[in-house]
Design an enzyme around this catalytic site. Structure first.
Site, PDB file in Angstrom:
ATOM      1  N   LYS A  65       0.813  -1.222   0.000  1.00 44.23           N
ATOM      2  CA  LYS A  65       0.000   0.000   0.000  1.00 44.23           C
ATOM      3  C   LYS A  65       0.847   1.274   0.000  1.00 44.23           C
ATOM      4  CE  LYS A  65      -3.475  -0.396  -0.625  1.00 44.23           C
ATOM      5  NZ  LYS A  65      -4.053  -0.680  -1.968  1.00 44.23           N
ATOM      6  N   THR A  66       1.826   1.313  -0.896  1.00 46.10           N
ATOM      7  CA  THR A  66       2.647   2.517  -1.060  1.00 46.10           C
ATOM      8  C   THR A  66       2.707   2.945  -2.525  1.00 46.10           C
ATOM      9  OG1 THR A  66       4.632   1.137  -1.257  1.00 46.10           O
ATOM     10  CG2 THR A  66       4.115   2.004   0.950  1.00 46.10           C
ATOM     11  N   ALA A  67       1.694   2.564  -3.315  1.00 48.57           N
ATOM     12  CA  ALA A  67       1.663   2.807  -4.761  1.00 48.57           C
ATOM     13  C   ALA A  67       2.640   1.907  -5.492  1.00 48.57           C
ATOM     14  CB  ALA A  67       1.932   4.273  -5.100  1.00 48.57           C
ATOM     15  N   THR A  69       2.140  -1.031  -6.882  1.00 48.33           N
ATOM     16  CA  THR A  69       1.611  -1.636  -8.111  1.00 48.33           C
ATOM     17  C   THR A  69       1.732  -0.672  -9.288  1.00 48.33           C
ATOM     18  OG1 THR A  69       0.065  -3.003  -6.862  1.00 48.33           O
ATOM     19  CG2 THR A  69      -0.419  -2.682  -9.187  1.00 48.33           C
ATOM     20  N   SER A  70       1.441   0.596  -9.051  1.00 49.83           N
ATOM     21  CA  SER A  70       1.578   1.597 -10.112  1.00 49.83           C
ATOM     22  C   SER A  70       3.005   1.642 -10.633  1.00 49.83           C
ATOM     23  CB  SER A  70       1.172   2.978  -9.586  1.00 49.83           C
ATOM     24  OG  SER A  70      -0.168   2.995  -9.175  1.00 49.83           O
ATOM     25  N   HIS A 122      10.810  -7.670  -7.938  1.00 49.34           N
ATOM     26  CA  HIS A 122       9.956  -6.920  -7.007  1.00 49.34           C
ATOM     27  C   HIS A 122       9.112  -7.892  -6.199  1.00 49.34           C
ATOM     28  CE1 HIS A 122       6.042  -7.420  -9.165  1.00 49.34           C
ATOM     29  NE2 HIS A 122       6.839  -7.601 -10.202  1.00 49.34           N
ATOM     30  N   HIS A 124       7.093  -8.341  -1.868  1.00 48.55           N
ATOM     31  CA  HIS A 124       6.969  -7.912  -0.467  1.00 48.55           C
ATOM     32  C   HIS A 124       7.944  -8.712   0.401  1.00 48.55           C
ATOM     33  CE1 HIS A 124       3.648  -5.489  -1.672  1.00 48.55           C
ATOM     34  NE2 HIS A 124       2.812  -6.493  -1.860  1.00 48.55           N
ATOM     35  N   THR A 272      -7.597   2.117  -3.591  1.00 49.10           N
ATOM     36  CA  THR A 272      -8.441   1.390  -2.654  1.00 49.10           C
ATOM     37  C   THR A 272      -9.846   1.970  -2.679  1.00 49.10           C
ATOM     38  OG1 THR A 272      -6.529   0.934  -1.250  1.00 49.10           O
ATOM     39  CG2 THR A 272      -8.702   0.707  -0.248  1.00 49.10           C
TER      40      THR A 272
END
Length: 338
Positions: A65-67, A69-70, A122, A124, A272
């Site tokens: 949740k830090t952008a 995916t973009s 990339h 997590h 989200t």
């Protein structure tokens, strides 16, 4: 914003005339050209430089949740054009800590999988120190972090409502309609201050102390790694500037990334859904926690470092940022050629 323009060099000595500067640079350019011509005759040296670039590996150990995916989708869009490979590190249950045997396997893959070089990995996964495994040429680490409370709020609603990237996918907390404010007011586990403890351990690494919530040692280690082990760490709130700096510094991977981010459909991917901003009272309650204070201190530390790097790489003019041209040159090159 347009990063294709270049600003004039700044800071020339006042006591030196423009004519003398032009003359010095002309001599320096001539000497550099002579050296380049001699090196061109030495084929292996030129090939070695090219091999070094083709051997490059970047690891983006993305924080949820830090952008992220973009940003990773930009890498996917550019990989064919810029001729590199993109690989997703998919760990069981998204566990960011690898077993010792998986650490060995991972390091071996990264360093010896020649068919996947140059490569952009990339996932997590928390930071892993390749030097501990005897690796001489370490990968380049990059990352992006976010305001701790904003990241937690985004993750809280993501678990319940998902996002616009895969809207049909059922999420773990789907059906729970409780707002973030209500969760904090009731002292719920999904919004507890302990849930803020994530960005520090991701940068701290695989040591047990990294995952001890509220550890001052972990924060100090995360700061050390950010400065010494990461090539560049951006912030979600200034993602475009992060991409622009990467393109300027690592064009082998990121050539065309800035324009793609500005004009592409994926520049603001994965929003989200059903997210409700917390009230000031909710924010104030979370900010009383020592855990928030430490995570926020780390975030402010990263932000200050990023803005320092940006300030020395770009200039602003008429509201636009411009990447600086090369601001150094070589002179007094010896021995002189015949």
């Amino acid at each position: 914003m347009n990063n294709n323009k270049e600003l004039l060099r700044l800071g020339e000595p006042l006591a030196t005339s423009k004519l003398e500067i032009i003359k010095e640079r002309a001599i320096a350019r001539h000497e550099v050209r002579e050296i380049e011509q001699r090196h061109t005759m030495d084929g292996p040296r030129q090939d070695a430089a090219l091999d070094e670039e083709e051997d490059m590996v970047i690891i983006y150990n993305r924080v949820p949740k830090t952008a992220s995916t973009s940003f990773t989708n930009i890498a996917y869009d550019l990989c064919a054009k810029n001729k590199y490979h993109v690989l997703h590190i998919n760990t069981t249950k998204n566990n960011p800590v690898m077993s010792l045997q998986d650490q060995v396997r991972f390091v071996k893959n990264i360093t010896s999988w020649k068919e996947m070089k140059p490569g952009f990995y990339h996932g997590h996964v928390s930071y892993l120190d390749f030097a501990k495994f005897g690796v001489k040429k370490k990968p380049i680490y990059i990352n992006v972090i976010r305001d701790p409370i904003e990241r937690l709020v985004s993750y809280y609603y993501f678990l319940r409502f998902g996002d616009d990237y895969r809207p049909g996918l059922r999420r773990r907390k789907q059906g729970d309609k409780k707002t973030f404010d209500e969760c904090v007011a009731e002292g719920g586990s999904d919004c507890a201050p302990e849930k803020l403890w994530l960005q520090i351990p991701f940068f701290c690494g695989h040591s047990s102390e990294c995952w001890n919530v509220g550890s001052r040692w972990a924060m100090d280690q995360a700061k050390y790694n950010l400065i010494n082990e990461y090539f560049l760490v951006g912030v979600t709130e200034e993602l475009e500037d992060f991409i622009m700096l990467l393109e300027a510094a690592l064009p082998r991977f990121f050539r065309g990334a800035t324009e793609l981010y500005r004009t592409g459909k994926k520049s603001h991917l994965r929003k989200t859904t059903e997210k409700k901003l917390p009230t000031k009272q909710t924010i104030a309650k979370l900010q009383q926690s020592d855990i928030w204070k430490m995570e926020n201190e780390f975030y402010e530390f990263a932000l200050e470092q990023f803005q320092f790097i940006r300030a020395h790489a770009v200039r602003e003019k008429d509201g636009d940022l411009y990447i600086l041209a090369q601001n150094f040159f070589y002179e007094k090159i010896y021995p002189k050629s015949n």
